[in-house]
Design an enzyme around this catalytic site. Structure first.
Site, PDB file in Angstrom:
ATOM      1  N   LYS A 433       0.874  -1.137   0.020  1.00  0.00           N
ATOM      2  CA  LYS A 433       0.184  -0.081   0.087  1.00  0.00           C
ATOM      3  C   LYS A 433       0.896   1.201  -0.131  1.00  0.00           C
ATOM      4  O   LYS A 433       1.494   1.684   0.988  1.00  0.00           O
ATOM      5  CB  LYS A 433      -1.065  -0.002   1.152  1.00  0.00           C
ATOM      6  CG  LYS A 433      -1.969   0.960   1.118  1.00  0.00           C
ATOM      7  CD  LYS A 433      -3.113   0.748   2.073  1.00  0.00           C
ATOM      8  CE  LYS A 433      -4.449   1.614   1.730  1.00  0.00           C
ATOM      9  NZ  LYS A 433      -5.524   1.481   2.773  1.00  0.00           N
ATOM     10  N   TRP A 438      -3.049   0.466  -3.879  1.00  0.00           N
ATOM     11  CA  TRP A 438      -2.450  -0.825  -3.806  1.00  0.00           C
ATOM     12  C   TRP A 438      -1.292  -1.165  -5.054  1.00  0.00           C
ATOM     13  O   TRP A 438      -1.865  -0.842  -5.981  1.00  0.00           O
ATOM     14  CB  TRP A 438      -3.375  -1.872  -3.798  1.00  0.00           C
ATOM     15  CG  TRP A 438      -4.302  -1.917  -2.633  1.00  0.00           C
ATOM     16  CD1 TRP A 438      -5.583  -1.376  -2.479  1.00  0.00           C
ATOM     17  CD2 TRP A 438      -3.926  -2.239  -1.138  1.00  0.00           C
ATOM     18  NE1 TRP A 438      -6.005  -1.444  -1.303  1.00  0.00           N
ATOM     19  CE2 TRP A 438      -5.233  -2.149  -0.400  1.00  0.00           C
ATOM     20  CE3 TRP A 438      -2.801  -2.716  -0.482  1.00  0.00           C
ATOM     21  CZ2 TRP A 438      -5.049  -2.326   0.955  1.00  0.00           C
ATOM     22  CZ3 TRP A 438      -2.582  -3.043   0.657  1.00  0.00           C
ATOM     23  CH2 TRP A 438      -3.780  -2.967   1.592  1.00  0.00           C
TER      24      TRP A 438
END
Length: 537
Positions: A433, A438
């Protein structure tokens, strides 16, 4: 309709009756041995009768510590066919974990290969329930101080070849026990039933999955101690396919020779196995034209590897997905009929994914707002259910975190395209992250491994004060590939990813840590990366 009872004994009985001439080719420490299914069936019955004579009862756990060979195959059928439970133990686990799972399973007997026997000698005094050790060897029994050691071949020779497998076993009774490879904590056990094993084998025989057939010569390279070698020995025996067992401590050279000499048509293993085989094929000359399928699972296969097998060696490559909790087959990547006409690059991109759900199973992909859209972008955790999916762990309350409301929460994050094809993006714990977005370590790894000078690559996150986490690539170069700089490798990645996806650093290594079954061991790799940066300051 008649009520059938799905039993593992029916598989070996079918092989004996309909395919007595077909062969099991077994590589042992002394060379190649060949057995027909008639001979395997007789030896299995003798072994089963010796187990009963020793006092083994229904439900007793019997462990194996062994490589892929004919004796292990006989145990695959002899143990569950008398109602006992086959417990295959990963010989590469730490002594601490081996002691734990033997005691946790309460194993009564351990069948062990001669070259693995030193593991038992080192820990036997800590094993609380084991009554005897049966050594599998082509030689005399080793000299040892371990009590109650017997010869496998003597058990086979003294058994009753006319032994009848009992039919008073229910298909829902326990037949097998496998433990996870435990990247954190102690391994977790998964029980397989007769019914789940038979239905899983049917799943392997579907034309649109692996398509195992009597006409195949099957070589399971994946260890028989790892999720029952993905069920390949069961389905191959049931269908009467010839089997090639690669035996102890094989090398890429040995695998290449077996494929060539025994005309193997189907083989199965993890990506690191196939990377090693490709290296051997590139350096030496072998015939691989018998191969109609290389089945790859365990972790994502690099697109470049799939292309090399298919374009350079004309070997079809089947990408599959599963885990210990799924027996393991859950998805297989095959093109739909109307996708065969797509451009070549599109076809490869589809087949590099983990594929479609095997018939008989159900799935959901759960995101933060419910099930994700099938748009190949929205990510969520893959949830599975079905007749060969576990519903709990063996004597372990950690199942409360994994089996919820009738679904197996796999811990794998994926996307689904409009055709229903799954792409595993990462493990939930391995996603990176960065700045609230992501990054898939798997996508980066496969892209890096497509570089002609790269042998292996793994990507992990490192803490970052501004972005929370940033990716770092760990790379092993091919032998004689020449040097490549960090800057050159990142430049190679730039056309493929957004700028914020690109690794902040590239660390060149001699070797990437792996689990006992050949997957990249991210936990150990993170430790190595941490040590690397600490030593730099």
């Amino acid at each position: 309709m008649m009520k059938g009872n799905l039993l593992i004994s029916s598989m070996i009985e079918r092989a004996e009756r309909f395919f007595p001439k077909k062969e099991v080719i077994s590589r042992t420490s002394t060379g190649i041995q060949r057995f027909t299914y008639a001979e395997i069936g007789e030896r299995t019955r003798k072994l089963a009768s010796s187990l009963k004579e020793f006092g083994i009862e229904k439900g007793d756990k019997i462990a194996t510590l062994a490589w892929n060979h004919h004796r292990h195959l006989e145990l695959y059928f002899a143990i569950p066919s008398i109602g006992s439970v086959l417990h295959t133990i990963n010989i590469r686990l730490s002594p601490e974990h081996i002691i734990y799972i033997i005691n946790h399973a309460e194993d009564e007997l351990i069948f062990v290969d001669e070259d693995v026997f030193p593991l038992i000698e080192a820990v036997h005094d800590k094993l609380r329930t084991v009554k005897a050790y049966i050594v599998m060897t082509d030689h005399e029994l080793p000299s040892t101080n371990v009590p109650n050691v017997y010869s496998y071949e003597e058990w086979v020779q003294t058994g009753d070849k006319a032994f009848e497998f009992p039919k008073d076993i229910d298909e829902t009774e326990e037949a097998g026990l496998c433990f996870t490879s435990a990247t954190t904590g102690y391994p977790k056990g998964v029980i397989y039933t007769h019914r789940s094993t038979v239905l899983h084998s049917m799943g392997l025989a579907f034309t649109d999955t692996v398509g195992a057939s009597e006409s195949d010569t099957v070589m399971p390279v994946v260890p028989m101690f790892h999720v029952n070698a993905w069920g390949m020995p069961y389905v191959a025996t049931w269908l009467g396919a010839d089997q090639v067992m690669p035996g102890p401590r094989f090398t890429p050279k040995i695998l290449a020779e077996l494929i060539q000499d025994e005309k193997v048509t189907m083989t199965a293993g993890v990506p690191t196995i196939w990377l090693g085989l490709l290296k051997e094929l590139e350096e030496n000359s072998y015939r691989t034209d018998s191969l109609r399928a290389v089945v790859c699972g365990g972790s994502a296969a690099p697109l470049s590897m799939i292309k090399t097998f298919e374009q350079k060696y004309n070997v079809p490559f089947l990408h599959a997905y599963g885990m210990t909790e799924t027996s393991p087959l859950a998805t297989v990547s095959r093109l739909k009929s109307y996708q065969e006409d797509l451009p070549e690059e599109d076809r490869f991109n589809i087949r590099a994914k983990q594929g479609m759900l095997v018939p008989g199973l159900e799935m959901k992909v759960a995101g933060g707002q419910g099930e994700v859209r099938w748009d190949e972008e929205e990510m969520g955790e893959l949830l599975l259910k079905g007749p060969w999916i576990a519903d709990d762990y063996f004597k372990d309350d950690r199942g409360n975190e994994t089996f919820i409301d009738g679904w197996l929460h796999t811990g794998d994050v994926c996307t689904v395209d409009e055709e229903g094809v799954i792409k595993i993006v990462d493990r939930t714990k391995d996603l990176i992250k960065s700045g609230g977005e992501w990054i898939s370590s798997v996508d980066l790894e496969n892209a890096i491994m497509s570089h002609e000078k790269v042998f292996e690559a793994s990507v992990v996150a490192v803490p970052d004060a501004e972005w929370q986490e940033r990716p770092v690539a760990c790379v092993v170069l091919k032998d004689k590939a020449g040097n490549i700089t960090k800057e050159e490798l990142i430049e190679f990645l730039k056309p493929q990813f957004a700028k914020w996806w690109l690794p902040d650093d590239v660390i060149f290594m001699e070797e990437i840590p792996k689990t006992s079954v050949g997957k990249f061991l991210k936990r150990a790799l993170r430790d190595k990366v941490k040590e690397h940066y600490e030593s730099a300051y």
